[in-house]
Design an enzyme around this catalytic site. Structure first.
Site, PDB file in Angstrom:
ATOM      1  N   GLU A  42      -6.096  -5.996   3.702  1.00 22.62           N
ATOM      2  CA  GLU A  42      -6.087  -7.173   2.821  1.00 22.62           C
ATOM      3  C   GLU A  42      -7.215  -7.115   1.794  1.00 22.62           C
ATOM      4  N   THR A  61       0.827  -1.213   0.000  1.00 20.57           N
ATOM      5  CA  THR A  61       0.000   0.000   0.000  1.00 20.57           C
ATOM      6  C   THR A  61       0.859   1.260   0.000  1.00 20.57           C
ATOM      7  N   GLY A 105       2.702  -3.314   8.477  1.00 25.16           N
ATOM      8  CA  GLY A 105       2.931  -3.627   9.888  1.00 25.16           C
ATOM      9  C   GLY A 105       4.405  -3.916  10.128  1.00 25.16           C
TER      10      GLY A 105
HETATM   11  C1  LIG Z   1      -0.642 -17.651   6.258  1.00 26.01           C
HETATM   12  C2  LIG Z   1      -1.072 -17.318   7.611  1.00 26.01           C
HETATM   13  C3  LIG Z   1      -2.252 -16.443   7.690  1.00 26.01           C
HETATM   14  C4  LIG Z   1      -2.624 -16.026   9.080  1.00 26.01           C
HETATM   15  C5  LIG Z   1      -3.754 -15.068   9.015  1.00 26.01           C
HETATM   16  C6  LIG Z   1      -3.893 -14.200  10.215  1.00 26.01           C
HETATM   17  C7  LIG Z   1      -4.664 -12.985   9.827  1.00 26.01           C
HETATM   18  C8  LIG Z   1      -4.393 -11.763  10.586  1.00 26.01           C
HETATM   19  C9  LIG Z   1      -3.151 -11.017  10.194  1.00 26.01           C
HETATM   20  C10 LIG Z   1      -3.284 -10.274   8.957  1.00 26.01           C
HETATM   21  C11 LIG Z   1      -2.327  -9.141   8.882  1.00 26.01           C
HETATM   22  C12 LIG Z   1      -2.505  -8.481   7.589  1.00 26.01           C
HETATM   23  C13 LIG Z   1      -2.215  -7.040   7.600  1.00 26.01           C
HETATM   24  C14 LIG Z   1      -2.751  -6.376   6.401  1.00 26.01           C
HETATM   25  C15 LIG Z   1      -1.868  -6.493   5.193  1.00 26.01           C
HETATM   26  C16 LIG Z   1      -2.386  -5.760   3.993  1.00 26.01           C
HETATM   27  O1  LIG Z   1      -3.385  -5.099   3.995  1.00 26.01           O
HETATM   28  S1  LIG Z   1      -1.438  -5.964   2.574  1.00 26.01           S
HETATM   29  C17 LIG Z   1      -2.251  -5.038   1.304  1.00 26.01           C
HETATM   30  C18 LIG Z   1      -3.516  -5.688   0.835  1.00 26.01           C
HETATM   31  N1  LIG Z   1      -4.017  -5.012  -0.283  1.00 26.01           N
HETATM   32  C19 LIG Z   1      -5.040  -5.437  -0.984  1.00 26.01           C
HETATM   33  O2  LIG Z   1      -5.639  -6.440  -0.645  1.00 26.01           O
HETATM   34  C20 LIG Z   1      -5.376  -4.673  -2.239  1.00 26.01           C
HETATM   35  C21 LIG Z   1      -6.724  -5.024  -2.793  1.00 26.01           C
HETATM   36  N2  LIG Z   1      -6.735  -4.925  -4.214  1.00 26.01           N
HETATM   37  C22 LIG Z   1      -6.554  -5.994  -5.050  1.00 26.01           C
HETATM   38  O3  LIG Z   1      -6.298  -7.108  -4.609  1.00 26.01           O
HETATM   39  C23 LIG Z   1      -6.650  -5.760  -6.536  1.00 26.01           C
HETATM   40  O4  LIG Z   1      -6.360  -4.432  -6.865  1.00 26.01           O
HETATM   41  C24 LIG Z   1      -8.060  -6.116  -7.071  1.00 26.01           C
HETATM   42  C25 LIG Z   1      -9.138  -5.393  -6.313  1.00 26.01           C
HETATM   43  C26 LIG Z   1      -8.244  -7.619  -6.922  1.00 26.01           C
HETATM   44  C27 LIG Z   1      -8.152  -5.724  -8.531  1.00 26.01           C
HETATM   45  O5  LIG Z   1      -7.023  -6.196  -9.215  1.00 26.01           O
HETATM   46  P1  LIG Z   1      -6.763  -5.799 -10.771  1.00 26.01           P
HETATM   47  O6  LIG Z   1      -5.390  -6.221 -11.099  1.00 26.01           O
HETATM   48  O7  LIG Z   1      -7.114  -4.370 -10.982  1.00 26.01           O
HETATM   49  O8  LIG Z   1      -7.762  -6.744 -11.490  1.00 26.01           O
HETATM   50  P2  LIG Z   1      -9.170  -6.431 -12.193  1.00 26.01           P
HETATM   51  O9  LIG Z   1      -8.955  -5.589 -13.401  1.00 26.01           O
HETATM   52  O10 LIG Z   1     -10.175  -5.959 -11.204  1.00 26.01           O
HETATM   53  O11 LIG Z   1      -9.541  -7.900 -12.643  1.00 26.01           O
HETATM   54  C28 LIG Z   1      -8.854  -8.561 -13.696  1.00 26.01           C
HETATM   55  C29 LIG Z   1      -9.064 -10.040 -13.544  1.00 26.01           C
HETATM   56  O12 LIG Z   1      -8.177 -10.530 -12.545  1.00 26.01           O
HETATM   57  C30 LIG Z   1      -8.919 -11.359 -11.649  1.00 26.01           C
HETATM   58  N3  LIG Z   1      -8.217 -11.334 -10.374  1.00 26.01           N
HETATM   59  C31 LIG Z   1      -7.970 -10.263  -9.550  1.00 26.01           C
HETATM   60  N4  LIG Z   1      -7.269 -10.689  -8.489  1.00 26.01           N
HETATM   61  C32 LIG Z   1      -7.078 -12.009  -8.632  1.00 26.01           C
HETATM   62  C33 LIG Z   1      -6.425 -12.988  -7.829  1.00 26.01           C
HETATM   63  N5  LIG Z   1      -5.839 -12.695  -6.648  1.00 26.01           N
HETATM   64  N6  LIG Z   1      -6.410 -14.257  -8.306  1.00 26.01           N
HETATM   65  C34 LIG Z   1      -7.024 -14.579  -9.463  1.00 26.01           C
HETATM   66  N7  LIG Z   1      -7.646 -13.687 -10.246  1.00 26.01           N
HETATM   67  C35 LIG Z   1      -7.676 -12.425  -9.833  1.00 26.01           C
HETATM   68  C36 LIG Z   1     -10.284 -10.733 -11.636  1.00 26.01           C
HETATM   69  O13 LIG Z   1     -11.236 -11.655 -11.128  1.00 26.01           O
HETATM   70  C37 LIG Z   1     -10.475 -10.410 -13.091  1.00 26.01           C
HETATM   71  O14 LIG Z   1     -10.849 -11.586 -13.775  1.00 26.01           O
HETATM   72  P3  LIG Z   1     -11.745 -11.479 -15.105  1.00 26.01           P
HETATM   73  O15 LIG Z   1     -13.078 -10.948 -14.678  1.00 26.01           O
HETATM   74  O16 LIG Z   1     -11.070 -10.517 -16.029  1.00 26.01           O
HETATM   75  O17 LIG Z   1     -11.785 -12.881 -15.602  1.00 26.01           O
HETATM   76  C1  LIG Z   2      -4.468  -1.882  10.385  1.00 26.00           C
HETATM   77  C2  LIG Z   2      -4.005  -1.901   8.970  1.00 26.00           C
HETATM   78  C3  LIG Z   2      -2.895  -2.648   8.633  1.00 26.00           C
HETATM   79  C4  LIG Z   2      -2.420  -2.647   7.324  1.00 26.00           C
HETATM   80  N1  LIG Z   2      -1.298  -3.366   7.013  1.00 26.00           N
HETATM   81  C5  LIG Z   2      -0.792  -3.314   5.762  1.00 26.00           C
HETATM   82  C6  LIG Z   2       0.399  -4.016   5.422  1.00 26.00           C
HETATM   83  O1  LIG Z   2       0.984  -4.715   6.247  1.00 26.00           O
HETATM   84  N2  LIG Z   2       0.877  -3.893   4.164  1.00 26.00           N
HETATM   85  C7  LIG Z   2       0.257  -3.149   3.221  1.00 26.00           C
HETATM   86  O2  LIG Z   2       0.750  -3.084   2.096  1.00 26.00           O
HETATM   87  N3  LIG Z   2      -0.905  -2.499   3.502  1.00 26.00           N
HETATM   88  C8  LIG Z   2      -1.431  -2.566   4.738  1.00 26.00           C
HETATM   89  N4  LIG Z   2      -2.602  -1.898   5.036  1.00 26.00           N
HETATM   90  C9  LIG Z   2      -3.258  -1.111   4.001  1.00 26.00           C
HETATM   91  C10 LIG Z   2      -4.554  -1.753   3.513  1.00 26.00           C
HETATM   92  O3  LIG Z   2      -4.298  -2.897   2.767  1.00 26.00           O
HETATM   93  C11 LIG Z   2      -5.337  -0.732   2.686  1.00 26.00           C
HETATM   94  O4  LIG Z   2      -5.695   0.327   3.553  1.00 26.00           O
HETATM   95  C12 LIG Z   2      -6.565  -1.365   2.068  1.00 26.00           C
HETATM   96  O5  LIG Z   2      -6.191  -2.250   1.038  1.00 26.00           O
HETATM   97  C13 LIG Z   2      -7.570  -0.330   1.536  1.00 26.00           C
HETATM   98  O6  LIG Z   2      -6.993   0.520   0.640  1.00 26.00           O
HETATM   99  P1  LIG Z   2      -7.104   2.124   0.761  1.00 26.00           P
HETATM  100  O7  LIG Z   2      -6.615   2.484   2.122  1.00 26.00           O
HETATM  101  O8  LIG Z   2      -6.405   2.665  -0.427  1.00 26.00           O
HETATM  102  O9  LIG Z   2      -8.627   2.440   0.705  1.00 26.00           O
HETATM  103  P2  LIG Z   2      -9.419   3.121  -0.504  1.00 26.00           P
HETATM  104  O10 LIG Z   2      -9.368   2.220  -1.677  1.00 26.00           O
HETATM  105  O11 LIG Z   2      -8.957   4.512  -0.703  1.00 26.00           O
HETATM  106  O12 LIG Z   2     -10.882   3.061   0.078  1.00 26.00           O
HETATM  107  C14 LIG Z   2     -11.656   4.222   0.421  1.00 26.00           C
HETATM  108  C15 LIG Z   2     -13.101   4.003  -0.046  1.00 26.00           C
HETATM  109  O13 LIG Z   2     -13.120   3.940  -1.470  1.00 26.00           O
HETATM  110  C16 LIG Z   2     -13.886   2.840  -1.905  1.00 26.00           C
HETATM  111  N5  LIG Z   2     -13.362   2.301  -3.172  1.00 26.00           N
HETATM  112  C17 LIG Z   2     -12.081   2.244  -3.596  1.00 26.00           C
HETATM  113  N6  LIG Z   2     -12.005   1.638  -4.790  1.00 26.00           N
HETATM  114  C18 LIG Z   2     -13.255   1.289  -5.138  1.00 26.00           C
HETATM  115  C19 LIG Z   2     -13.824   0.605  -6.251  1.00 26.00           C
HETATM  116  N7  LIG Z   2     -13.082   0.124  -7.239  1.00 26.00           N
HETATM  117  N8  LIG Z   2     -15.160   0.424  -6.274  1.00 26.00           N
HETATM  118  C20 LIG Z   2     -15.935   0.893  -5.275  1.00 26.00           C
HETATM  119  N9  LIG Z   2     -15.452   1.521  -4.189  1.00 26.00           N
HETATM  120  C21 LIG Z   2     -14.124   1.724  -4.118  1.00 26.00           C
HETATM  121  C22 LIG Z   2     -13.735   1.807  -0.784  1.00 26.00           C
HETATM  122  O14 LIG Z   2     -14.818   0.876  -0.784  1.00 26.00           O
HETATM  123  C23 LIG Z   2     -13.734   2.701   0.461  1.00 26.00           C
HETATM  124  O15 LIG Z   2     -15.066   2.950   0.837  1.00 26.00           O
HETATM  125  C24 LIG Z   2      -3.083  -1.896   6.340  1.00 26.00           C
HETATM  126  C25 LIG Z   2      -4.229  -1.151   6.690  1.00 26.00           C
HETATM  127  C26 LIG Z   2      -4.695  -1.158   7.978  1.00 26.00           C
HETATM  128  C27 LIG Z   2      -5.905  -0.345   8.324  1.00 26.00           C
END
Ligand SMILES: CCCCCCCCCCCCCCCC(=O)SCCNC(=O)CCNC(=O)[C@H](O)C(C)(C)COP(=O)(O)OP(=O)(O)OC[C@H]1O[C@@H](n2cnc3c(N)ncnc32)[C@H](O)[C@@H]1OP(=O)(O)O
Ligand SMILES: Cc1cc2nc3c(=O)[nH]c(=O)nc-3n(C[C@H](O)[C@H](O)[C@H](O)COP(=O)(O)OP(=O)(O)OC[C@H]3O[C@@H](n4cnc5c(N)ncnc54)[C@H](O)[C@@H]3O)c2cc1C
Length: 661
Positions: free
Chosen positions: A430, A148, A187
């Site tokens: 996530e 992020t 984190g």
């Molecule tokens: C191991 C131990 C665990 C322990 C467990 C404990 C838990 C407790 C601690 C947690 C601690 C965490 C701490 C927070 C750590 C962060 O938060 S790390 C940062 C996380 N950030 C995110 O999750 C970002 C979210 N955004 C995304 O994943 C992507 O931007 C999106 C929303 C999937 C969109 O991706 P895009 O490349 O723009 O793809 P898009 O154009 O929407 O779609 C293109 C195609 O790819 C496909 N696609 C997209 N993603 C995928 C995928 N991943 N795979 C396959 N196809 C995909 C779509 O379905 C679509 O398919 P078609 O419809 O075309 O057939």
């Molecule tokens: C406690 C905590 C720990 C984290 N740890 C990590 C980490 O370890 N590593 C890391 O890389 N990141 C980490 N993050 C970041 C986290 O993954 C992002 O904050 C999260 O993926 C959301 O992205 P954003 O903050 O850009 O929100 P935004 O995308 O800006 O969301 C704001 C609003 O916009 C809306 N929005 C955005 N896009 C769309 C869309 N396409 N369609 C409709 N609505 C939309 C959302 O629904 C939301 O209401 C952490 C965040 C938190 C809060």
């Protein structure tokens, strides 16, 4: 606490426990996933709770920002050491659940364990694993997952950090071109980690190939100073998880060897040639893996909250049901049962779907090893939907449990506020839930439009069952209720698809039509995922080999869950004809009967979650129900109680009070 010693226990809880009509240990084994898992969890928990190193000198809420971090890092390091000293052969990720509660408010090493190591496992080739996996498992290096940025979290394709390949020296140049490209949130990034996996836009031979993972050393391994070209810091206080050092990171043309690009799925050769992966979203694998883990983690948070709320509701007496009679336990109020008992039912729903998802993940991972990516979209959809519903259900559930505890639930010492802030973050991280649900909707519409083509994706095969749309059932078995969820999901998908098509037929571009229908699309994704959860719940309970007592309890909980969710979204069931208004009224009545049936078992069911007091950390939820003394003792720990008259009185209050004299 000796659980056999009733003398130390609150009388209400003794009475509640005597009503138990099932085998608690058997239910505990089901919650843990088998006898062996229960034994392993208890072994770990014993190891932790008997260790004085995990005690806090003063409650964390009275510590400074720096002390909270330092105290939690001390305990995290000790925990990692302890786990490393354990006999080998155990998968540390299997044991993560047993650790819930030992570290209180965001542990600085969590992302090392839950994302950095999994990223190396899932994204690094064998040579790279050889170099970094052992070192990170032995904690010689500590890492995080830096994806992020200030400007982009959700839209991974929009990340701005660049990794530009320079073939003359076989290095990548990492650069943060703008303020919005600053990495923000990871984190442990601020002060703890010396390595990280960075997601950056890969540029080679003048072309951008999108976000890819790179392993980057951030700090000197001896001095822990940030390396030249790297700026690091902590981002400041948050709603919760304040013992973690979520950080920021900037690169100033920082160079890393070519071999630091994680190359399991795609590669950049020495001359700069890009070799593409089998599937272009394989680099998103770490996120998918953690989304699966989050479902289980949410079920554990809810177990904590509902254990606290249920025991407290049995101990607390207030008001009257029968005028003039003694004040009843608040658990006797039907409205209180309606707050607490559906949350107990929800715990099992989350446990069973987490298990089913994890099985699917294992089979997809096995197929990936053979180069088969066919089921990746199915896993992406299911893990996105279940991560979203589990985190929002658990967060809401924890909040309801807090409300169920009245004023005392607002106290930090109840451990409900911290359980809430530690759960609601999962709605955002996530993958923000709305965004993930729209990914599910995308998959649903695509699958609906390709009905008739065999995809092997079982979670959406029901979309082909058009005939069921017209039929409403007169039977009310659990299976029939699950059918009603199916009908509701199917009809919402059909409605959304038709609306999309109509807008396109009227000349709108598909993406505008999509945005215009996205509230409905969100509902489709929720209904589809809810159907999945209900189906797994019903099937698991139905096929469970258990004693009659345990089976009865789980059947009632499952039925309560089904009816509870029908009543919450009854409009959708009515709209598609899956149920009639009369059916809904009958079910609402039955829900209240079920609350009455489950009420005498409630304390015993949460006892089966088997959470030691030391980990539950709650004045309200302790096993012996000695709530009021604990509340009082905790209040005495407030630093303000060290003196009768605080210094602030002389500084501010006295001058104010005397100013008018
Ligand atoms: C191991 C131990 C665990 C322990 C467990 C404990 C838990 C407790 C601690 C947690 C601690 C965490 C701490 C927070 C750590 C962060 O938060 S790390 C940062 C996380 N950030 C995110 O999750 C970002 C979210 N955004 C995304 O994943 C992507 O931007 C999106 C929303 C999937 C969109 O991706 P895009 O490349 O723009 O793809 P898009 O154009 O929407 O779609 C293109 C195609 O790819 C496909 N696609 C997209 N993603 C995928 C995928 N991943 N795979 C396959 N196809 C995909 C779509 O379905 C679509 O398919 P078609 O419809 O075309 O057939
Ligand atoms: C406690 C905590 C720990 C984290 N740890 C990590 C980490 O370890 N590593 C890391 O890389 N990141 C980490 N993050 C970041 C986290 O993954 C992002 O904050 C999260 O993926 C959301 O992205 P954003 O903050 O850009 O929100 P935004 O995308 O800006 O969301 C704001 C609003 O916009 C809306 N929005 C955005 N896009 C769309 C869309 N396409 N369609 C409709 N609505 C939309 C959302 O629904 C939301 O209401 C952490 C965040 C938190 C809060």
């Amino acid at each position: 606490m000796d659980k056999n010693n009733e003398r130390e226990c609150n009388e209400d809880l003794i009475r509640e426990r005597r009503k138990c009509n099932f085998n608690i240990e058997e239910l505990t084994n089901i919650v843990d996933g088998g006898k062996a898992r229960t034994a392993r969890r208890r072994e770990i928990q014993r190891l932790l709770i008997n260790d004085p190193e995990f005690l806090d000198e003063i409650p964390q809420d009275y510590m400074s920002h720096e002390d909270r971090y330092s105290n939690e890092l001390r305990k995290s390091a000790h925990l990692m050491q302890k786990l490393a000293d354990q006999e080998s052969g155990h998968d540390i990720h299997q044991d993560i659940g047993a650790l819930t509660g030992i570290l209180k408010d965001g542990n600085p090493l969590m992302v090392h364990l839950s994302m950095f190591i999994p990223a190396i496992l899932g994204q690094a080739n064998s040579e790279q694993q050889e170099k970094w996996l052992g070192r990170s498992l032995r904690n010689e290096i500590i890492g995080t997952y830096a994806q992020t940025e200030l400007g982009h979290g959700t839209f991974v394709r929009g990340l701005e950090t660049r990794a530009t390949y320079d073939p003359t020296v076989e290095e990548f140049v990492l650069h943060t071109p703008t303020i919005t490209a600053t990495k923000w949130w990871p984190g442990g990034l601020g002060k703890t980690c010396n390595y990280c996996v960075v997601m950056a836009q890969l540029y080679t031979q003048g072309r951008c190939y999108g976000p890819h993972p790179f392993i980057v050393q951030l700090r000197d391994e001896e001095t822990h100073r940030s390396l030249p070209g790297i700026t690091l810091g902590e981002i400041g206080p948050r709603l919760g998880l304040n013992s973690n050092d979520n950080g920021f990171l900037k690169f100033e043309n920082h160079r890393i060897p070519r071999t630091n690009m994680l190359m399991k799925h795609s590669q950049v050769l020495k001359d700069g040639t890009y070799v593409k992966p089998l599937h272009n979203k394989l680099s998103y694998g770490t996120m998918m893996l953690v989304r699966v883990g989050i479902v289980g983690a949410c079920s554990r948070s809810l177990q904590y909250a509902v254990t606290i709320a249920t025991r407290y509701s049995a101990v607390r007496h207030q008001s009257e049901i029968v005028p003039g009679q003694p004040e009843p336990q608040i658990l006797d109020y039907q409205t209180q049962q309606y707050k607490v008992i559906p949350q107990i039912a929800s715990v099992f729903a989350l446990i069973f779907s987490a298990r089913s998802l994890s099985k699917i993940q294992s089979s997809v991972t096995a197929k990936l090893k053979d180069g088969n990516t066919d089921l990746l979209p199915e896993l992406h959809s299911l893990s996105s939907g279940l991560k979203a519903l589990s985190s929002s259900d658990a967060s809401w559930g924890v909040e309801v449990c807090r409300l169920a505890c009245g004023g005392h639930g607002y106290l930090a010492s109840s451990n409900l506020p911290r359980t809430y802030t530690g759960t609601t973050c999962a709605i955002t991280y996530e993958g923000e839930n709305t965004v993930l649900l729209l990914q599910v909707a995308r998959y649903l519409i695509k699958s609906y439009r390709s009905i008739g083509k065999e995809t092997g994706a079982s979670s959406v095969s029901y979309l082909a069952d058009q005939t069921s749309l017209a039929s409403s059932s007169s039977s009310f078995s659990n299976k029939a209720l699950v059918q009603a969820f199916k009908l509701s999901a199917l009809s919402l998908v059909a409605e959304a698809e038709a609306r999309l098509q109509k807008l396109c037929d009227m000349g709108q571009e598909f993406y505008h039509a999509w945005n215009y229908c996205s509230v409905l699309l969100l509902k489709c994704a929720e209904a589809h995922t809810r159907y999945y959860i209900c189906e797994k719940y019903e099937q698991t309970v139905d096929s469970l080999k258990a004693s009659e007592g345990v089976k009865n309890v789980l059947q009632s909980l499952c039925r309560l869950y089904l009816i509870y969710h029908i009543t919450l979204t009854h409009g959708d069931f009515l709209k598609c004809g899956a149920l009639t208004p009369r059916n809904i009224a009958v079910l609402e009545g039955e829900m209240c009967d079920l609350l009455a049936v489950l009420r005498p078992q409630a304390v015993s069911i949460v006892d089966a979650f088997d959470i030691p007091d030391e980990l539950l950390g709650s004045t309200l939820g302790c096993w012996d129900g000695n709530v009021y003394q604990r509340l009082y003792d905790e209040a005495l720990k407030s630093p303000l109680n060290k003196t009768d008259v605080p210094d602030a009185y002389y500084k501010y209050l006295l001058p104010l009070m005397k100013s008018s004299l």
